[in-house]
Design an enzyme around this catalytic site. Sequence first.
Site, PDB file in Angstrom:
ATOM      1  N   CYS A 176      23.072 -31.726  27.709  1.00 24.33           N
ATOM      2  CA  CYS A 176      21.740 -31.082  28.040  1.00 24.33           C
ATOM      3  C   CYS A 176      20.960 -30.980  26.259  1.00 24.33           C
ATOM      4  CB  CYS A 176      21.822 -29.510  28.138  1.00 24.33           C
ATOM      5  SG  CYS A 176      20.267 -28.661  28.116  1.00 24.33           S
ATOM      6  N   LYS A 187     -13.059  -5.130   6.505  1.00 25.49           N
ATOM      7  CA  LYS A 187     -12.502  -5.354   5.179  1.00 25.49           C
ATOM      8  C   LYS A 187     -12.056  -6.804   5.271  1.00 25.49           C
ATOM      9  CE  LYS A 187      -9.676  -3.516   1.497  1.00 25.49           C
ATOM     10  NZ  LYS A 187      -8.803  -4.451   1.509  1.00 25.49           N
ATOM     11  N   SER A 194     -11.227  -1.218  -7.050  1.00 28.08           N
ATOM     12  CA  SER A 194     -10.415  -1.304  -5.899  1.00 28.08           C
ATOM     13  C   SER A 194     -10.800  -0.230  -4.984  1.00 28.08           C
ATOM     14  CB  SER A 194      -9.010  -1.395  -6.041  1.00 28.08           C
ATOM     15  OG  SER A 194      -8.239  -0.737  -5.365  1.00 28.08           O
ATOM     16  N   LEU A 195     -10.402  -0.168  -3.662  1.00 24.71           N
ATOM     17  CA  LEU A 195     -10.769   0.967  -2.822  1.00 24.71           C
ATOM     18  C   LEU A 195      -9.548   1.834  -2.565  1.00 24.71           C
ATOM     19  CD1 LEU A 195     -12.698  -1.176  -0.183  1.00 24.71           C
ATOM     20  CD2 LEU A 195     -13.734   0.638  -1.829  1.00 24.71           C
ATOM     21  N   ARG A 246     -11.354 -11.410  -9.924  1.00 28.40           N
ATOM     22  CA  ARG A 246     -11.338 -10.034 -10.250  1.00 28.40           C
ATOM     23  C   ARG A 246     -10.486  -9.736 -11.371  1.00 28.40           C
ATOM     24  NH1 ARG A 246      -9.646  -4.613  -6.933  1.00 28.40           N
ATOM     25  NH2 ARG A 246      -7.375  -5.743  -6.688  1.00 28.40           N
ATOM     26  N   LYS A 286     -18.737   3.377   3.452  1.00 32.57           N
ATOM     27  CA  LYS A 286     -19.392   3.509   2.058  1.00 32.57           C
ATOM     28  C   LYS A 286     -20.330   4.459   2.245  1.00 32.57           C
ATOM     29  CE  LYS A 286     -18.591  -1.060   0.516  1.00 32.57           C
ATOM     30  NZ  LYS A 286     -19.025  -2.238   0.105  1.00 32.57           N
ATOM     31  N   GLU A 303     -18.263  -1.650   7.111  1.00 34.55           N
ATOM     32  CA  GLU A 303     -18.303  -2.844   6.792  1.00 34.55           C
ATOM     33  C   GLU A 303     -16.759  -3.341   7.227  1.00 34.55           C
ATOM     34  OE1 GLU A 303     -19.330  -3.624   2.895  1.00 34.55           O
ATOM     35  OE2 GLU A 303     -21.023  -2.088   3.178  1.00 34.55           O
ATOM     36  N   LYS A 357      -7.303   1.241   6.980  1.00 39.15           N
ATOM     37  CA  LYS A 357      -6.815   0.141   7.215  1.00 39.15           C
ATOM     38  C   LYS A 357      -6.289   0.072   8.605  1.00 39.15           C
ATOM     39  CE  LYS A 357      -5.743  -2.009   3.339  1.00 39.15           C
ATOM     40  NZ  LYS A 357      -4.709  -2.663   2.778  1.00 39.15           N
ATOM     41  N   ASP A 369       0.927  -1.382  -0.034  1.00 38.02           N
ATOM     42  CA  ASP A 369       0.069  -0.032   0.033  1.00 38.02           C
ATOM     43  C   ASP A 369       0.776   1.371  -0.009  1.00 38.02           C
ATOM     44  OD1 ASP A 369      -2.448  -1.648  -0.061  1.00 38.02           O
ATOM     45  OD2 ASP A 369      -2.609  -1.637   2.062  1.00 38.02           O
TER      46      ASP A 369
HETATM   47  S1  IVH Z   1     -16.344  -2.853  -1.764  1.00 41.99           S
HETATM   48  C1  IVH Z   1     -15.928  -0.469  -5.421  1.00 41.99           C
HETATM   49  N1  IVH Z   1     -16.615  -4.035   0.390  1.00 41.99           N
HETATM   50  O1  IVH Z   1     -11.507  -4.830  -0.595  1.00 41.99           O
HETATM   51  C2  IVH Z   1     -16.248  -1.107  -4.282  1.00 41.99           C
HETATM   52  N2  IVH Z   1     -14.691  -4.364  -0.771  1.00 41.99           N
HETATM   53  O2  IVH Z   1      -9.539  -2.847  -2.350  1.00 41.99           O
HETATM   54  C3  IVH Z   1     -14.984  -2.337  -4.083  1.00 41.99           C
HETATM   55  N3  IVH Z   1     -13.236  -5.988   0.456  1.00 41.99           N
HETATM   56  O3  IVH Z   1     -11.493  -5.676  -3.985  1.00 41.99           O
HETATM   57  C4  IVH Z   1     -15.401  -3.307  -3.238  1.00 41.99           C
HETATM   58  N4  IVH Z   1     -14.399  -6.189   2.131  1.00 41.99           N
HETATM   59  O4  IVH Z   1     -11.421  -7.696  -2.224  1.00 41.99           O
HETATM   60  C5  IVH Z   1     -15.866  -3.786  -0.455  1.00 41.99           C
HETATM   61  N5  IVH Z   1     -17.033  -4.818   2.603  1.00 41.99           N
HETATM   62  C6  IVH Z   1     -16.111  -4.722   1.430  1.00 41.99           C
HETATM   63  C7  IVH Z   1     -14.976  -5.359   1.485  1.00 41.99           C
HETATM   64  C8  IVH Z   1     -14.225  -5.157   0.027  1.00 41.99           C
HETATM   65  C9  IVH Z   1     -13.287  -6.535   1.414  1.00 41.99           C
HETATM   66  C10 IVH Z   1     -12.096  -6.006  -0.485  1.00 41.99           C
HETATM   67  C11 IVH Z   1     -12.546  -6.521  -1.883  1.00 41.99           C
HETATM   68  C12 IVH Z   1     -11.936  -5.339  -2.992  1.00 41.99           C
HETATM   69  C13 IVH Z   1     -10.958  -4.649  -2.159  1.00 41.99           C
HETATM   70  C14 IVH Z   1     -10.744  -3.159  -2.545  1.00 41.99           C
END
Ligand code: IVH
Length: 670
Positions: free
Chosen positions: A432, A117, A83-84, A138, A283, A115, A307, A38
């Site tokens: 020993c 992760k 991805s996030l 993916r 979100k 939520e 994170k 990251d």
């Molecule tokens: S949402 C556009 N929700 O995190 C939204 N992702 O870096 C993308 N992941 O590829 C996904 N828990 O593998 C979402 N509650 C969650 C998640 C989640 C784990 C992972 C997923 C995604 C990655 C994003």
Amino acid sequence: MKENEIKKYYLKKITEFETHNKLYFQKSNPKISDHEYDKLKKEILDLERKNSFLKSDSSPSNSLGYAPSKNFVKSEHRVKMLSLSNAFDSEDLGNFEKKIFNYLNKKIEVEYSVEPKIDGISASLTYKNGLLVLGTSRGDGNIGEVITENLKTILDIPQKITNKDFPKDIDIRGEVFIKKKDFNLLKNNFANPRNAASGTLRQKNPNQTKKIPLNFVAYTYGYFENKTIKKQSEFLNSLKKWGFKISEHNKILNSIKDLINFHKKFEHERFDLEYDVDGLVYKINSLELQKRLGFTANSPRWAIAHKFSADSAYSKVTDIDIQVGRTGALTPVARIKPVNIGGVVVSNATLHNEDEINRKDIRIGDTVKIERAGDVIPHVILVDLKKRDKKSKKFVFPDNCPSCGSDTIKEFNKITKKFDAVRRCTNEGFDCEKIAIERIKHFISKEAMNIDGFGKKVVENFWDLNLIRLPQDIYNLDYSKISNLEGWGQLSVSNLKYSIDQSKKVSFDRFLYAIGIRHIGLENAKLLAEYTKSIKNFMSFIKKNNINEFLNIDGIGDTQINSLKKFFNNKLNYTVIEKLSKILNISDLKLNKNGKLQNNTFMFTGKLLNMSRAEAKSLIENNSGSVVSSVNKRLKYLIIGDKPTNRKVQKAKELGIKVLSQKEWLNLLN
Ligand code: IVH
């Protein structure tokens, strides 16, 4: 930095990024932690932001993952799998919200769906008329691998959904993962649960996938026909109703402050979960707002992953073991409930020594914070006293060696005038068991006898099979027995035999080090070897009880002398060396014996001009002289530098030893 320098640096980072992408996405075998990955990504993105001339097709701003593996049929995602972006602290979160307000051009009250992760790999499931018709990984975000059959082996994934309100055509997306307890059974094959999940899911043969219990938690959608749902939280509830598993820890929060507080709390609680979680996902709850905000190149503007700190985690101490090292030191080790710290599953943490346990009052059953940084052995930072069981008892450090039962002691350090923090087994020899095993490991190690293909695990294995008890047994192995062992083929046995034979030729100083006498490391072994020249000569010093004479060597002091005495007081240690010196070809130390200073001994006092002591010493030794560390009759010259110790000069004069200035000494050498 100049523009071309920045470019060069940027391309270097891009190459690194490509390498790690390949390892992660194609090989399921990452070589750096997620945290490091990251950070690398962030550094590249920051560079691009500050320097508009930087561009690369492989930039994280263009790619989501790595090209799908060649083993599977490909399928283009109807809606990209994004991805996030990551947040690590409150500042990042503040910026995330600020950008939203800027984008919307006004400040609003935001509701967040929060939520966990889950640290697995994402998958997309296409349902048409309630039937699971396609399952993909993916891949690179645009094109994924078709892994439908593999996904169908996962019990959490419904293959047929009959609810009336289930959309006619939808992609359900979520995370495939393996539970910590299941990973434990596989931990020899994979670095962490996520790799285990990824490796298992992408098996060519679905029957292989079936063997390992994978799980699926749903959290979002791709393509969604006739969407009427208004909120992410509403969607999550529907998922549950339709028969999907969703996280039990999903919740709704209303401000960054609340997000931060929840994150703090959850960071402690996450180790109690059945699976690894590497952060929280926030979100924007309103799907309408999500739609307005849209996406940047590869991540949504409406979501962020917060994170957890990668290098520490909480876990529970299940036991405290005492390890016995080569020099008899008793090291307590906490066995902990396996926990993923920055991509590595940690199940042991060192507790250093008896004092450390007492100071931190670490007990079996405690919840502790464990830190792992780089290659440093994971260690316990603190005990979470709030979580301590009322009935827990203080850990009592054993008085006797857990391996051989000998008494243990804490030595008194004359310099610090304190007792050592470390407790030690008083057994000086190979009887020993634990000390013996560790000594053999040291003996074969790279800097010692350097026996290739004879690693620590092999030592343990051969010990268990009773093939070795003492170092000399290595040169008397029954190779026919070894070739029948699991994991040993003809080739590896003949390689082992070859490297064992090769190791027989060894220099005297290396051999002295390989024996593994406490306080005789590489440096001191060299000093002793230089002084005594040959193993034969060295052993005659020992036989004649002349160990004290080594005090003449500059660098050898009471600590080393006492250690040597203790070591050779033990008969077995002595015979081990005698036996080894018959088996091995130990070469004498080749020193220039005919130099100008032969048979002359020197000692220094005071600071030398333009020369370190080490340089001065090697100058003397290269000319066949030797350097000693005390003024006695054997000393020939005392060399005085700036501010000498008067007592030494006085004593030298009394004994009739020649006293030279630095210049006079250098004149001797011309
Ligand atoms: S949402 C556009 N929700 O995190 C939204 N992702 O870096 C993308 N992941 O590829 C996904 N828990 O593998 C979402 N509650 C969650 C998640 C989640 C784990 C992972 C997923 C995604 C990655 C994003």
